[in-house]
Design a protein around this motif. Structure first.
Motif, short mmCIF file in Angstrom:
data_model
loop_
_atom_site.label_atom_id
_atom_site.label_comp_id
_atom_site.label_asym_id
_atom_site.label_seq_id
_atom_site.Cartn_x
_atom_site.Cartn_y
_atom_site.Cartn_z
N LEU A 403 0.82 -1.22 0.00
CA LEU A 403 0.00 0.00 0.00
C LEU A 403 0.85 1.26 0.00
O LEU A 403 0.46 2.27 -0.57
CB LEU A 403 -0.93 0.01 1.21
CG LEU A 403 -2.14 -0.88 1.12
CD1 LEU A 403 -3.16 -0.49 2.15
CD2 LEU A 403 -2.77 -0.76 -0.25
N LEU A 404 2.01 1.17 0.64
CA LEU A 404 2.88 2.35 0.68
C LEU A 404 3.27 2.75 -0.74
O LEU A 404 3.14 3.91 -1.14
CB LEU A 404 4.15 1.99 1.43
CG LEU A 404 4.34 2.57 2.81
CD1 LEU A 404 5.63 2.07 3.37
CD2 LEU A 404 4.30 4.06 2.80
N CYS B 144 -6.65 11.45 1.89
CA CYS B 144 -6.26 11.74 3.27
C CYS B 144 -6.46 10.51 4.15
O CYS B 144 -5.54 10.08 4.86
CB CYS B 144 -7.11 12.91 3.75
SG CYS B 144 -7.06 13.22 5.48
N LEU B 145 -7.63 9.90 4.06
CA LEU B 145 -7.92 8.77 4.93
C LEU B 145 -7.06 7.57 4.58
O LEU B 145 -6.53 6.90 5.47
CB LEU B 145 -9.40 8.40 4.81
CG LEU B 145 -10.35 9.36 5.49
CD1 LEU B 145 -11.77 9.00 5.17
CD2 LEU B 145 -10.15 9.35 6.98
N LEU B 150 -3.05 4.12 6.50
CA LEU B 150 -1.83 3.38 6.15
C LEU B 150 -0.74 3.67 7.16
O LEU B 150 -0.10 2.77 7.68
CB LEU B 150 -1.38 3.77 4.74
CG LEU B 150 -0.02 3.26 4.32
CD1 LEU B 150 -0.02 1.76 4.28
CD2 LEU B 150 0.37 3.82 2.98
N PHE B 151 -0.53 4.94 7.45
CA PHE B 151 0.54 5.29 8.38
C PHE B 151 0.22 4.84 9.79
O PHE B 151 1.13 4.57 10.56
CB PHE B 151 0.83 6.80 8.32
CG PHE B 151 1.89 7.13 7.34
CD1 PHE B 151 1.65 7.03 5.99
CD2 PHE B 151 3.17 7.48 7.76
CE1 PHE B 151 2.64 7.30 5.07
CE2 PHE B 151 4.17 7.75 6.85
CZ PHE B 151 3.90 7.66 5.50
N VAL B 210 -7.99 0.58 3.88
CA VAL B 210 -7.27 0.34 5.13
C VAL B 210 -6.48 -0.95 4.96
O VAL B 210 -7.03 -1.95 4.53
CB VAL B 210 -8.27 0.20 6.29
CG1 VAL B 210 -7.55 -0.07 7.59
CG2 VAL B 210 -9.12 1.44 6.41
N PRO B 211 -5.20 -0.93 5.28
CA PRO B 211 -4.42 -2.16 5.12
C PRO B 211 -4.77 -3.18 6.18
O PRO B 211 -5.32 -2.84 7.23
CB PRO B 211 -2.98 -1.68 5.29
CG PRO B 211 -3.08 -0.45 6.09
CD PRO B 211 -4.38 0.19 5.73
N TYR B 212 -4.47 -4.42 5.88
CA TYR B 212 -4.62 -5.45 6.90
C TYR B 212 -3.55 -5.22 7.95
O TYR B 212 -2.50 -4.66 7.68
CB TYR B 212 -4.45 -6.83 6.29
CG TYR B 212 -5.59 -7.22 5.39
CD1 TYR B 212 -6.85 -7.46 5.92
CD2 TYR B 212 -5.42 -7.35 4.03
CE1 TYR B 212 -7.90 -7.82 5.10
CE2 TYR B 212 -6.47 -7.70 3.20
CZ TYR B 212 -7.71 -7.93 3.74
OH TYR B 212 -8.76 -8.27 2.94
#
Lengths: 444, 667
Positions: A403-404, B144-145, B150-151, B210-212
């Motif tokens: 995703l990055l 933005c979301l 992610l971060f 949204v990542p896992y």
């Protein structure tokens, strides 16, 4: 054999003589500068007047040796000065107790007072880690440049509440009101996306069914085929490139070999060059034929050409006028036709456009040729679960893609940034090794 | 002759500026310039004619609008950057001298505005400038979301400081709380990349990814300095957006944050929402439903149930002592009610779904899970499940202790639990031989893969599918160990006539297909005499082999079939005539093949349909003749692509029909 001589003579660099030339008026006797000699003679006279030439006098006459100190000084200075130095004093002191031996002995550590020595912390000690961080800051890598605090007001509601504070007019009425910088219109323009059709790319594309963790067979198959075709095409291209490179190298090698062979042959048949001696000479200059120079046109010809051109122009004009006339006659019909055509185009657009066409298809997006900046857009990761890894359980899902990278690529794709590449090392300046010339300076 | 113009004095040459020129003009370093551009929303531009703009030969020069750069000169942040440059110089000078402590002091003091007297710099003013209206900000919320979520899930490294991650996480959780409180989440999708969510905030659709958990590799080829710059900006933006959203539904921002709970891994549970008005200091905290029922609801509920509830609530209140809940749940008071009594029911049908589905009756999708008490097993992803369940009205969610604090219950054996989400294969122990073994859920041995009676076990996908379809899906399809139905993307709009696996076959098949299918059915059911049908079956068998590999052959086959049919018709008529002639000659009545009346009607209908089709085709052909050549080409192209698509869909439907038939035959 070279004769080596020791370094001798004037160590300074050779100089030009003061009098560069003996030609011209400057070299005449009356023009020679003798002011230096004049000055020397005057100084000698002065010395004689004062009591004799200094250079001729004895040193006894010029200097006296003062063997006694000045008695006055001891009277003037305070008595403190007669004390010994502090350091001498300290050194002179001797304690009755013998000094502690600095040598460590094995028995020493066994007897203690039971108290741990208190370690004094250095107040201004900077840890190594901290130092590394500070060095980074000095290089411009700040961790966080702006403060992010909790929002305490609503920036969008403010416009109604906030009013310009009126400046009391009596104070300085002559001063102009401070003007705020106006926002340029260009700031509102959307960034240029890298898509070939120029459409803006959504920040988060809507996922298709093929991206599901538990996809339908058809969606999955479609994607699998699509992706594999892409990869196969890329591989084919790579192989073709390799092949082309190889062919090129081969051709170069072959031509080099041929050239070599030709040279060798030329070397072998040396006596061919002698043919000139024998009177044979292949013709070089005789073969060149003189090109025929263009003839000047006669005025009659010129006039004829002009007339022809005029006629052509007139015919063209007449045709245009005629066409215009005709169009004017059936202007209504043309208007209808145009409307019809526009409608047809509109219809075709509507019919031909897929729903998938409206939303930009992320998978096979055509990129435009010119990229932003120096580097190309990085390739997208292959986001595909292979058939043997496809599970219908969420627990067993192996997430694909990064995703990055995806986010970063999306930024680039939307034209918000220009692509950058990490350069792990700074390019070092190339050094060139040379020998110093001083090796010549040696004596035997 | 017009005025002589010098080259490079007007037009494009003045409108654009190269990056180097811009950096020189602003007296910044290149990284600082990049940062400023990101914050202020200044993007590289493409001049119409590069040659007119710059004299340089390099194609890679980046251009900016001169006016944009000119505007940047007024930016107060510029001062900040210059100050920073001064600080950097001071520090590097001290380091060069070897005064490390001096350098450390300088660096330390710069971060403390009370020491230097210089105010903190924020991006607050930029937000308003870049997003003049709130709608603008919402439109940019996708990016933005996605970025902040992610971060929030990244591991802390030197490039990504832990402070930033914590801040991102907090903002994201606050935003999730808004979505829960306002019921504005609409869809969610489990993809291989991560989980997509779509919410509708004030009429604007916001989609983010949204990542896992624990999946993010930090790769080298991403420029973290730039990403960090974006994150800083987006953090400020989301802070303001959250503020606005919270105040719009009468909540105080920031919500109260419980550090202790957060350290326990409560995540969403670490926040407690408060009303904005001091007079009404009600907390809309995420409660686990263990509270006294609302008076309005009480009035509606009959007394017996009320008694039961009160007892239960009191017991729960004693144990946890949570804050009161004031959210109106009038709409679902009725839906709530059966669940509490359900636990006492005996399973009526063997192996069936025991509980009546409360939300079938409820029309409000935001209260989809309102009545349920859900328990998450430890192998399920807690964060997304908790968020989804809460966003769709579930108040009581328990989970295993491993998954962190803040649960309604950590006890799996709690009798109040109605649904349990499990994602483990069933380990079938020996079936108990009592007569009791007919019940599917109790039949399994409790020890190894414990199953509690009176509770529905489903796989996580059930939650997502229910949310996307806005109804509770029947849990039979989602029992642990079952072959799950495919998880479809809710973001793909089905087009007219396209095959849609979610709809039943009857709703989407064309008339012709229906008749064909019915005929086939009867043919199979009836005698084997009918040659035509036999042929069809044979063909089907062939299809089975081909289908998955080549669609082309099948299409051809279909075409052949059509031709054959036409021929058949002709043959039939000729045959009939011959028969009649024969009958005339022999003087007997005409022999007719016995055909079932139903089949006959169907056959007739088929014929009618075919005739109509033919007519339509003819008409179309005639109309096509009227068109101009260009238009006709276009039309033909369109027709071709449409027919290709519809053939594909028909194939899919046929396949499904066969499968369904097989299934029906099996059962």
């Amino acid at each position: 054999m070279a004769v080596l001589k020791p370094l001798s003579g004037n160590p300074n660099a050779p100089q030009q003589y003061k009098q560069p030339s003996r030609k011209g008026k400057k070299a005449w006797r009356k023009n020679v500068d003798i002011s230096e000699v004049q000055e020397g003679l005057e100084a000698l006279n002065e010395q004689i007047i004062r009591g004799g030439v200094i250079a001729e006098k004895d040193s006894d006459e010029l200097f006296t040796i003062d063997a006694h100190g000045d008695d006055e000084i001891t009277k003037k200075l305070p008595k403190k000065l007669q004390k010994t130095l502090k350091s001498d004093e300290i050194i002179a002191q001797r304690s009755a107790i013998p000094a502690v031996s600095l040598r460590k002995r094995p028995g020493d550590s066994k007897t203690t007072d039971g108290l741990l020595p208190v370690k004094k912390q250095r107040k201004d000690y900077v840890t190594h880690r901290e130092l590394v961080r500070i060095k980074k800051v000095a290089d411009g890598h700040h961790e966080q440049t702006v403060e992010v605090v909790d929002a305490e007001y609503d920036p969008w509601a403010e416009s109604e509440e906030k009013k310009p504070v009126p400046v009391p007019e009596e104070q300085l009425p002559f001063l102009p009101q401070p003007t705020k910088a106006k926002k340029p219109k260009t700031l509102e323009q959307q960034p240029i996306s890298l898509a070939a059709n120029g459409k803006s790319v959504p920040a988060v594309p809507k996922p298709k069914g093929g991206y599901s963790y538990n996809p339908t067979f058809n969606d999955y198959q479609e994607r699998l085929i699509q992706e594999s075709e892409k990869i196969i095409a890329a591989e084919r291209k790579r192989i073709a490139e390799l092949e082309a490179e190889r062919a090129k190298l081969e051709a170069a090698a072959r031509s080099a070999a041929e050239a070599e062979a030709a040279e060798a042959r030329a070397d072998l048949s040396e006596w061919e060059d002698d043919s000139e001696w024998e009177g044979f000479q292949s013709g070089g200059e005789e073969l060149s034929v003189k090109a025929k120079r263009p003839r000047r046109k006669t005025p009659a010809e010129r006039n004829r050409a002009k007339r022809r051109k005029d006629e052509e122009r007139k015919a063209k004009h007449d045709a245009a006028m005629k066409r215009k006339q005709q169009q004017q006659e059936r202007i209504k019909q043309i208007a209808l036709e145009v409307a019809e055509r526009e409608r047809a185009i509109e219809l075709a657009k509507q019919e031909m456009s897929d729903p998938s066409d409206e939303e930009v298809d992320e998978d096979n997006l055509q990129l435009r040729r010119r990229q932003l900046g120096k580097f190309k857009l990085p390739e997208k990761d292959l986001e595909l679960v292979l058939p043997d890894e496809l599970q219908d359980s969420l627990r067993l899902l192996k997430p694909e893609g990064n995703l990055l990278k995806d986010r970063y690529r999306s930024m680039l794709l939307r034209g918000k940034l220009e692509a950058r590449r990490k350069i792990p090392f700074k390019k070092q300046a190339k050094t060139k090794v040379t020998e110093k010339w001083t090796y010549k300076d040696f004596t035997i | 002759m017009g005025k002589v113009k010098k080259k490079g004095q007007a037009g494009q040459a003045r409108n654009y500026m190269t990056r180097t020129q811009a950096v020189k003009k602003l007296q910044l370093s290149l990284p600082d310039f990049r940062k400023l551009c990101i914050w202020k929303g200044i993007y590289p531009r493409e001049p119409r004619n590069r040659k007119k703009v710059s004299k340089s030969a390099t194609a890679s020069t980046t251009f900016y609008y001169t006016k944009d750069i000119q505007f940047l000169l007024h930016e107060p942040l510029l001062q900040k950057f210059r100050e920073q440059k001064v600080l950097e110089k001071k520090i590097s000078r001290a380091l060069g001298r070897g005064d490390v402590s001096d350098a450390a002091r300088l660096e330390r003091n710069a971060a403390r505005p009370d020491k230097t007297g210089k105010p903190r710099y924020t991006l607050n003013h930029v937000i308003r400038e870049r997003y003049p209206t709130f709608a603008d900000a919402l439109r940019d919320l996708d990016d933005c979301l996605s970025m902040l979520f992610l971060f929030a899930n990244l591991p802390a490294t030197t490039a990504v400081p832990a402070k930033m991650i914590a801040r991102c996480e907090r903002l994201c959780l606050e935003f999730e709380h808004y979505l829960i409180a306002s019921h504005s989440l609409r869809k969610s999708f489990l993809s291989i990349k991560g989980i997509y969510y779509q919410a509708n905030i004030q009429g604007e659709d916001v989609l983010w990814l949204v990542p896992y958990k624990f999946n993010q590799r930090v790769v080298g080829d991403v420029d973290f300095r730039i990403m960090g710059t974006f994150v800083e900006f987006y953090m400020t933006l989301l802070g303001f957006v959250n503020y606005r959203l919270y105040t719009s539904i009468g909540l105080k921002y920031p919500p109260r944050f419980d550090q202790l709970k957060d350290e326990g891994g409560a995540e969403l549970g670490a926040f407690s929402l408060e009303g904005a008005n001091l007079a009404t200091t009600e907390t809309k905290a995420i409660t686990n439903g263990e509270q006294g029922p609302d008076p309005k609801v009480q009035a509606e509920v009959d007394k017996l149930v009320q008694q039961l509830r009160d007892e239960e609530a009191a017991a729960a209140g004693e144990t946890n002592g949570k804050a009161e809940e004031s959210a109106p749940e009038t709409a679902n008071g009725d839906a709530d009610e059966p669940n509490d009594t359900i636990d006492k029911f005996e399973p009526a049908a063997p192996g069936g779904d025991v509980l009546p589905q409360p939300a079938y009756s409820s029309s409000d999708p935001s209260q989809l899970f309102a009545g349920l008490t859900v328990f998450l097993s430890r192998e399920t992803p807690r964060q997304p499940l908790e968020f989804l369940l809460r966003a769709f009205g579930c108040k009581r969610i328990g989970w295993d202790e491993v998954l962190g604090a803040g649960a309604f219950t950590h006890d799996e054996s709690d009798p109040r639990i109605t649904h349990q989400i499990v994602d483990r294969p069933v380990v079938r122990a020996a079936v108990a031989e009592d007569g009791d073994g007919e019940d599917n859920q109790t039949a399994q041995k409790l020890a190894a893969n414990r199953r509690y009676p009176g509770r529905i076990y489903v796989q996580p996908q059930w939650v997502w599918d229910s949310v996307n379809d806005e109804e509770l899906k029947s849990p039979e399809q989602y029992v642990p160990g079952a072959q799950l139905p495919p998880h479809l993307s809710p973001f793909v709009k089905p087009t007219q006539g396209q095959y849609d696996p979610t709809l039943p076959l009857e709703e989407q098949q064309t008339e012709a297909e229906a008749i064909e299918a019915a005929l086939e059915d009867e043919g199979e059911a009836g005698s084997d005499e009918e040659v035509e049908n036999d042929m069809d079956v044979a063909e089907d068998d062939e299809d089975e082999d081909d289908e998955e590999f080549d669609g082309v052959s099948e299409e051809e086959e279909e075409e052949d079939e059509e031709e054959e049919e036409d021929e058949d018709e002709e043959e039939e008529t000729t045959l009939e005539r011959q028969r009649e002639l024969e009958a005339e000659l022999t003087g007997k009545a005409v022999k007719r093949e016995k055909v079932d009346p139903k089949t006959k009607a169907k056959l007739e209908a088929k014929k009618v349909l075919e005739r109509r089709k033919k007519q339509e085709a003819e008409e179309l052909e005639r109309a096509k003749g009227m068109l101009s050549k260009k238009k006709r080409k276009l039309f033909e192209q369109m027709q071709y692509s449409n027919s290709k698509k519809s053939a594909e869909d028909a194939k899919l439907r046929q396949k499904r029909r066969k499968l369904e038939k097989e299934k029906a035959a099996a059962s």
